[in-house]
Write an enzyme that holds these catalytic residues in place. Structure first.
Site, PDB file in Angstrom:
ATOM      1  N   HIS A 143      38.985   4.184 -18.706  1.00 24.44           N
ATOM      2  CA  HIS A 143      38.753   5.237 -17.704  1.00 24.44           C
ATOM      3  C   HIS A 143      37.341   5.108 -17.115  1.00 24.44           C
ATOM      4  O   HIS A 143      37.154   5.200 -15.902  1.00 24.44           O
ATOM      5  CB  HIS A 143      38.876   6.627 -18.345  1.00 24.44           C
ATOM      6  CG  HIS A 143      40.247   6.982 -18.826  1.00 24.44           C
ATOM      7  ND1 HIS A 143      40.480   7.439 -20.101  1.00 24.44           N
ATOM      8  CD2 HIS A 143      41.456   6.987 -18.199  1.00 24.44           C
ATOM      9  CE1 HIS A 143      41.770   7.698 -20.252  1.00 24.44           C
ATOM     10  NE2 HIS A 143      42.393   7.432 -19.123  1.00 24.44           N
TER      11      HIS A 143
ATOM     12  N   LYS B  44      52.484  18.365 -22.554  1.00 23.38           N
ATOM     13  CA  LYS B  44      52.277  16.977 -22.991  1.00 23.38           C
ATOM     14  C   LYS B  44      51.815  16.909 -24.443  1.00 23.38           C
ATOM     15  O   LYS B  44      51.641  15.829 -24.978  1.00 23.38           O
ATOM     16  CB  LYS B  44      51.241  16.292 -22.092  1.00 23.38           C
ATOM     17  CG  LYS B  44      51.828  15.670 -20.835  1.00 23.38           C
ATOM     18  CD  LYS B  44      50.911  14.590 -20.288  1.00 23.38           C
ATOM     19  CE  LYS B  44      51.594  13.753 -19.225  1.00 23.38           C
ATOM     20  NZ  LYS B  44      50.726  12.702 -18.711  1.00 23.38           N
TER      21      LYS B  44
ATOM     22  N   ARG C 281      47.317  -0.737 -15.099  1.00 24.61           N
ATOM     23  CA  ARG C 281      47.142  -1.757 -16.125  1.00 24.61           C
ATOM     24  C   ARG C 281      48.202  -2.839 -16.000  1.00 24.61           C
ATOM     25  O   ARG C 281      47.930  -3.956 -15.651  1.00 24.61           O
ATOM     26  CB  ARG C 281      47.200  -1.128 -17.521  1.00 24.61           C
ATOM     27  CG  ARG C 281      45.923  -0.463 -17.922  1.00 24.61           C
ATOM     28  CD  ARG C 281      46.139   0.571 -18.954  1.00 24.61           C
ATOM     29  NE  ARG C 281      47.049   1.596 -18.462  1.00 24.61           N
ATOM     30  CZ  ARG C 281      47.240   2.763 -19.039  1.00 24.61           C
ATOM     31  NH1 ARG C 281      46.632   3.039 -20.155  1.00 24.61           N
ATOM     32  NH2 ARG C 281      48.047   3.654 -18.519  1.00 24.61           N
TER      33      ARG C 281
ATOM     34  N   SER D 253      45.025   5.685 -23.877  1.00 27.08           N
ATOM     35  CA  SER D 253      44.717   6.804 -24.776  1.00 27.08           C
ATOM     36  C   SER D 253      45.737   6.844 -25.907  1.00 27.08           C
ATOM     37  O   SER D 253      45.405   7.137 -27.055  1.00 27.08           O
ATOM     38  CB  SER D 253      44.735   8.122 -24.006  1.00 27.08           C
ATOM     39  OG  SER D 253      43.768   8.106 -22.995  1.00 27.08           O
TER      40      SER D 253
END
Ligand code: ADP
Length: 183
Positions: free
Chosen positions: A29, A53, A102, A140
């Site tokens: 990030h 989430k 990514r 993450s």
């Protein structure tokens, strides 16, 4: 004279919103933010407050970590938002949503989100920045998985995040077992 567009306010310069869960924030990030500051005058790191989430870190914890990490970067604002991203963006003078990519697996989700956001607000564009070679494997989710099992994530997340992960998972301080002539 052409009317001034949102996001081109002379006083503010060019502003991008970088939304995400940041649960927790990683060097992947930070790399995106750093590179975005070469293009934009200001980057707003907008942390999504979405309890559905089931984040590991509360919104307060994620905000606090990001604020500490960016405390010496005046062109970065750390904020949180609830609900639709386009509604949050409308309250700022940003015109661009910033996202990182990514792998091709990121593409489909990001493509749908960018298209949906564009249909909700036609003035809004999403800018994608390719991950750097050092962090293409950092997410993450994998950071949390590895840290939970006691794996080292140093060098992939800031030291503060390393410490917070250890606290969160109540990891014992592991002492190396000495195997040698004295055993
Ligand atoms: P979300 O839950 O919205 O996907 P994340 O916090 O996981 O939010 O990520 C925010 C943004 O940062 C996403 O666009 C994601 O693809 C991007 N990102 C995350 N990790 C990296 C990385 N290692 N390199 C480049 N971009 C990344």
């Amino acid at each position: 004279m052409a009317p001034q567009k949102k996001g081109e306010d002379k006083a503010m310069g060019k502003v991008a919103i970088y939304p995400g869960s940041f649960d927790p924030i990683t060097y992947g990030h930070l790399d995106i933010v750093e590179r975005a500051l070469e293009i934009f005058d200001k980057v707003i790191v907008a942390i999504a407050d979405n309890a559905e989430k089931r984040p590991l870190f509360s919104i307060e914890e994620r905000l606090q970590m990001a604020k500490i990490i960016f405390k010496d970067t005046p062109n970065v604002i750390v904020d949180s938002f609830k609900g639709l991203l386009v509604d949050y963006v409308a309250k700022t003078n940003a015109k661009v949503i910033l996202r990182g990519l990514r792998a091709t697996s990121d593409f489909e989700y990001e493509f749908h989100m960018a298209s949906m956001n564009r249909s909700l607000n036609t003035h809004l564009d999403t800018l994608f920045m390719m991950t750097s070679k050092d962090y293409f494997f950092v997410s993450s989710r994998t950071i949390k998985e590895v840290a939970k099992l006691g794996g080292g994530v140093e060098g992939l997340v800031p030291d503060l995040v390393v410490r917070r992960l250890k606290e969160k998972f109540k990891l014992p301080v592991t002492k190396k077992k000495q195997i040698g002539w004295d055993d």
